[in-house]
Design a protein around this motif. Structure first.
Motif, PDB file in Angstrom:
ATOM      1  N   HIS A  10     -52.761  58.996 -29.777  1.00 47.04           N
ATOM      2  CA  HIS A  10     -53.171  57.633 -30.123  1.00 47.04           C
ATOM      3  C   HIS A  10     -54.589  57.611 -30.650  1.00 47.04           C
ATOM      4  O   HIS A  10     -54.939  56.789 -31.518  1.00 47.04           O
ATOM      5  N   GLN A  11     -55.431  58.531 -30.131  1.00 41.49           N
ATOM      6  CA  GLN A  11     -56.804  58.589 -30.630  1.00 41.49           C
ATOM      7  C   GLN A  11     -56.842  59.046 -32.092  1.00 41.49           C
ATOM      8  O   GLN A  11     -57.754  58.688 -32.835  1.00 41.49           O
ATOM      9  N   LEU A  12     -55.812  59.831 -32.494  1.00 40.62           N
ATOM     10  CA  LEU A  12     -55.756  60.271 -33.880  1.00 40.62           C
ATOM     11  C   LEU A  12     -55.118  59.228 -34.789  1.00 40.62           C
ATOM     12  O   LEU A  12     -55.228  59.332 -36.019  1.00 40.62           O
ATOM     13  N   GLN A  13     -54.436  58.248 -34.195  1.00 37.19           N
ATOM     14  CA  GLN A  13     -53.763  57.200 -34.974  1.00 37.19           C
ATOM     15  C   GLN A  13     -54.176  55.835 -34.408  1.00 37.19           C
ATOM     16  O   GLN A  13     -53.384  55.136 -33.773  1.00 37.19           O
ATOM     17  N   PRO A  14     -55.427  55.437 -34.614  1.00 36.35           N
ATOM     18  CA  PRO A  14     -55.930  54.199 -33.984  1.00 36.35           C
ATOM     19  C   PRO A  14     -55.206  52.942 -34.461  1.00 36.35           C
ATOM     20  O   PRO A  14     -55.227  51.910 -33.788  1.00 36.35           O
ATOM     21  N   GLY A  15     -54.538  53.003 -35.589  1.00 41.09           N
ATOM     22  CA  GLY A  15     -53.846  51.820 -36.075  1.00 41.09           C
ATOM     23  C   GLY A  15     -52.524  51.557 -35.364  1.00 41.09           C
ATOM     24  O   GLY A  15     -51.933  50.482 -35.556  1.00 41.09           O
ATOM     25  N   ARG A  16     -52.033  52.482 -34.567  1.00 41.69           N
ATOM     26  CA  ARG A  16     -50.763  52.298 -33.875  1.00 41.69           C
ATOM     27  C   ARG A  16     -50.974  51.621 -32.522  1.00 41.69           C
ATOM     28  O   ARG A  16     -52.112  51.518 -32.027  1.00 41.69           O
ATOM     29  N   GLU A  17     -49.884  51.157 -31.921  1.00 38.67           N
ATOM     30  CA  GLU A  17     -49.955  50.493 -30.615  1.00 38.67           C
ATOM     31  C   GLU A  17     -50.301  51.506 -29.530  1.00 38.67           C
ATOM     32  O   GLU A  17     -49.766  52.621 -29.523  1.00 38.67           O
ATOM     33  N   PRO A  18     -51.202  51.152 -28.617  1.00 38.53           N
ATOM     34  CA  PRO A  18     -51.483  52.077 -27.504  1.00 38.53           C
ATOM     35  C   PRO A  18     -50.279  52.185 -26.575  1.00 38.53           C
ATOM     36  O   PRO A  18     -49.486  51.263 -26.434  1.00 38.53           O
ATOM     37  N   LEU A  19     -50.183  53.321 -25.908  1.00 36.34           N
ATOM     38  CA  LEU A  19     -49.053  53.527 -24.990  1.00 36.34           C
ATOM     39  C   LEU A  19     -49.205  52.631 -23.773  1.00 36.34           C
ATOM     40  O   LEU A  19     -50.244  52.654 -23.086  1.00 36.34           O
ATOM     41  N   ASP A  20     -48.184  51.859 -23.482  1.00 31.68           N
ATOM     42  CA  ASP A  20     -48.137  51.056 -22.268  1.00 31.68           C
ATOM     43  C   ASP A  20     -46.961  51.555 -21.429  1.00 31.68           C
ATOM     44  O   ASP A  20     -46.425  52.644 -21.650  1.00 31.68           O
ATOM     45  N   ALA A  21     -46.563  50.746 -20.436  1.00 36.58           N
ATOM     46  CA  ALA A  21     -45.480  51.153 -19.543  1.00 36.58           C
ATOM     47  C   ALA A  21     -44.181  51.392 -20.309  1.00 36.58           C
ATOM     48  O   ALA A  21     -43.448  52.361 -20.050  1.00 36.58           O
ATOM     49  N   LEU A  22     -43.880  50.503 -21.284  1.00 35.60           N
ATOM     50  CA  LEU A  22     -42.646  50.673 -22.057  1.00 35.60           C
ATOM     51  C   LEU A  22     -42.701  51.955 -22.887  1.00 35.60           C
ATOM     52  O   LEU A  22     -41.710  52.704 -22.962  1.00 35.60           O
ATOM     53  N   GLY A  23     -43.853  52.222 -23.484  1.00 39.45           N
ATOM     54  CA  GLY A  23     -43.982  53.431 -24.292  1.00 39.45           C
ATOM     55  C   GLY A  23     -43.799  54.692 -23.465  1.00 39.45           C
ATOM     56  O   GLY A  23     -43.100  55.635 -23.872  1.00 39.45           O
ATOM     57  N   ARG A  24     -44.422  54.705 -22.272  1.00 36.40           N
ATOM     58  CA  ARG A  24     -44.272  55.885 -21.413  1.00 36.40           C
ATOM     59  C   ARG A  24     -42.841  56.004 -20.888  1.00 36.40           C
ATOM     60  O   ARG A  24     -42.335  57.114 -20.682  1.00 36.40           O
ATOM     61  N   LEU A  25     -42.178  54.877 -20.649  1.00 39.49           N
ATOM     62  CA  LEU A  25     -40.783  54.926 -20.224  1.00 39.49           C
ATOM     63  C   LEU A  25     -39.904  55.527 -21.314  1.00 39.49           C
ATOM     64  O   LEU A  25     -39.021  56.352 -21.036  1.00 39.49           O
ATOM     65  N   LEU A  26     -40.146  55.149 -22.567  1.00 39.81           N
ATOM     66  CA  LEU A  26     -39.373  55.716 -23.670  1.00 39.81           C
ATOM     67  C   LEU A  26     -39.645  57.219 -23.834  1.00 39.81           C
ATOM     68  O   LEU A  26     -38.739  57.990 -24.169  1.00 39.81           O
ATOM     69  N   LEU A  27     -40.899  57.601 -23.594  1.00 37.15           N
ATOM     70  CA  LEU A  27     -41.218  59.028 -23.656  1.00 37.15           C
ATOM     71  C   LEU A  27     -40.538  59.816 -22.545  1.00 37.15           C
ATOM     72  O   LEU A  27     -40.315  61.021 -22.669  1.00 37.15           O
ATOM     73  N   LEU A  28     -40.219  59.159 -21.406  1.00 38.55           N
ATOM     74  CA  LEU A  28     -39.499  59.814 -20.305  1.00 38.55           C
ATOM     75  C   LEU A  28     -37.987  59.785 -20.514  1.00 38.55           C
ATOM     76  O   LEU A  28     -37.274  60.676 -20.055  1.00 38.55           O
ATOM     77  N   LEU A  29     -37.508  58.755 -21.211  1.00 40.66           N
ATOM     78  CA  LEU A  29     -36.073  58.594 -21.362  1.00 40.66           C
ATOM     79  C   LEU A  29     -35.472  59.706 -22.224  1.00 40.66           C
ATOM     80  O   LEU A  29     -34.369  60.210 -21.938  1.00 40.66           O
ATOM     81  N   GLY A  30     -36.190  60.109 -23.268  1.00 37.42           N
ATOM     82  CA  GLY A  30     -35.687  61.188 -24.111  1.00 37.42           C
ATOM     83  C   GLY A  30     -35.485  62.478 -23.341  1.00 37.42           C
ATOM     84  O   GLY A  30     -34.384  63.058 -23.339  1.00 37.42           O
TER      85      GLY A  30
END
Length: 398
Positions: free
Chosen positions: A38-58
């Motif tokens: 995210h630090q390399l792509q500041p224009g994108r949405e920061p990871l929140d609970a939903l983002g981390r959940l999706l990263l775990l679901l895969g």
């Protein structure tokens, strides 16, 4: 490389265990790298609970990738599209797709894998150039075509790498199958060799014993001395057979060790002649000098061929006074054996298994030679065997 290969395919053999190690590693890496990308792509949405959940679901779906590779691949692609639609940064989310694609291709679902990755690529193209207006992050513009080129290159690379792994795995499977088949062939050949040795030893000795036992029974009352001679022959033949059988069995008990006694060769031809004479046959030998200095394998094959030829005469000849002529010659680079039997065949069942001629042919073929057997035009029977010797000169000790 070999250690990695064993570990990888131990986890990928479909033995009922879940591939939790690799799935856990992907999950930990995705969570750890999510904030960094995210630090390399500041224009994108920061990871929140939903983002981390999706990263775990895969990675969680990856646990079932060997049991249900196609559903898992489509599920991981759907999770990845949801992750991208939420505007989260590119990066570790694609690792789950790569592993799911690999599992599907290796399992043989190549078309499904290409379709799933193609759908993921088309979905990303749709999100990046049309749906971005209604999706986070707010005020985002269309995706740069450079990004699309990178995603396309990544999709092609994942599919190509999966195909390479599939091809290598199939090659390893073929290699293992060929090694197992070669091992089975070696075992079968060794079993056939031992069976042939036992047949030749026992068939000859028991045939001599059978003939001499008949002589002994017939002369027991009228000529006790001749009956005693027959019993002496039986004792010698049985002792010789026991010794040779013991030598063959020793090779089974201690495979790979040198035999305790040398294999028989044509130096023991006088023993065969003497045994045939005890059985009432008249045997003459020509060319004994040509039988000297043979390689061990050729000498053993020649001895067994002559032994079986004499055994067949003892079994099948209708005349116990049949004349047998053995002729041994050394044409260029070969040893030739010819056995002529003047006695007529009985045409009846002599108690043999019918494998004697086959065994002689197999022995000759094993040395790269030939063997012919059949009736002679002028009566009787002939066995003719030719065994190659390479460049060995007659009488040369090898």
């Amino acid at each position: 490389m070999g250690h990695w290969r064993r570990e990888y395919w131990t986890e990928h053999t479909g033995d009922g265990r879940l591939p939790w190690r690799s799935s856990l590693l992907v999950a930990v890496f995705a969570q750890a790298a999510g904030g960094w990308v995210h630090q390399l792509q500041p224009g994108r949405e920061p990871l929140d609970a939903l983002g981390r959940l999706l990263l775990l679901l895969g990675p969680a779906l990856l646990l079932l990738r060997h049991r249900h590779p196609v559903p898992v691949l489509y599920g991981v692609c759907a999770v990845t599209l949801a992750y991208l639609a939420c505007g989260y940064p590119y990066g570790p989310v694609f690792l789950s797709v790569a592993l799911a694609c690999l599992a599907a291709v290796v399992a043989g679902h190549r078309r499904a894998a290409w379709a799933a990755v193609g759908a993921l690529w088309a979905g990303h193209l749709l999100i990046g150039h049309w749906l971005y207006r209604w999706l986070p992050p707010p005020g985002d513009g269309p995706a740069p075509w450079g990004t699309e080129g990178g995603i396309t290159a990544w999709a092609i690379a994942v599919l190509a790498a999966s195909e390479v792994v599939r091809a290598r795995r199939e090659q390893w499977a073929r290699d293992r199958a060929e090694r197992r088949a070669a091992e089975r062939r070696r075992v079968d050949e060794e079993r056939l060799r031992i069976a042939r040795e036992l047949h030749d030893v026992l068939a000859h000795s028991i045939s001599v014993i059978n003939v001499q036992a008949g002589v002994g029974l017939a002369l027991l009352d009228t000529d006790p001395e001749q009956a005693r001679t027959a019993l002496t022959t039986i004792k010698a033949a049985s002792k010789e057979a026991l010794g040779e059988v013991r030598q063959v069995l020793d090779t089974l008990r201690a495979p790979g060790e040198a035999p305790r006694s040398p294999a028989p060769g044509l130096d023991r031809l006088p023993e065969l002649v003497a045994q045939a004479a005890f059985a009432g046959l008249t045997v003459s030998v020509e060319g004994e000098d040509a039988a000297r200095g043979l390689p061990p394998g050729t000498g053993l094959a020649a001895f067994r061929i002559l032994q079986e030829a004499l055994t067949n005469v003892v079994r099948h000849s209708g005349s116990r006074t049949a004349r047998i002529r053995i002729r041994i010659t050394r044409p260029p680079d070969a040893l030739e054996l010819r056995v002529d039997d003047d006695g007529p065949a009985t045409g009846g069942d002599a108690g043999g298994s019918g494998t004697g001629l086959i065994g002689m042919s197999e022995r000759a073929a094993a040395q790269g030679g030939t063997m012919e057997a059949g009736p002679r035009p002028d009566g009787g029977f002939r066995v003719l065997a030719r065994l190659p010797l390479g460049n060995t000169a007659p009488g040369e000790d090898r």
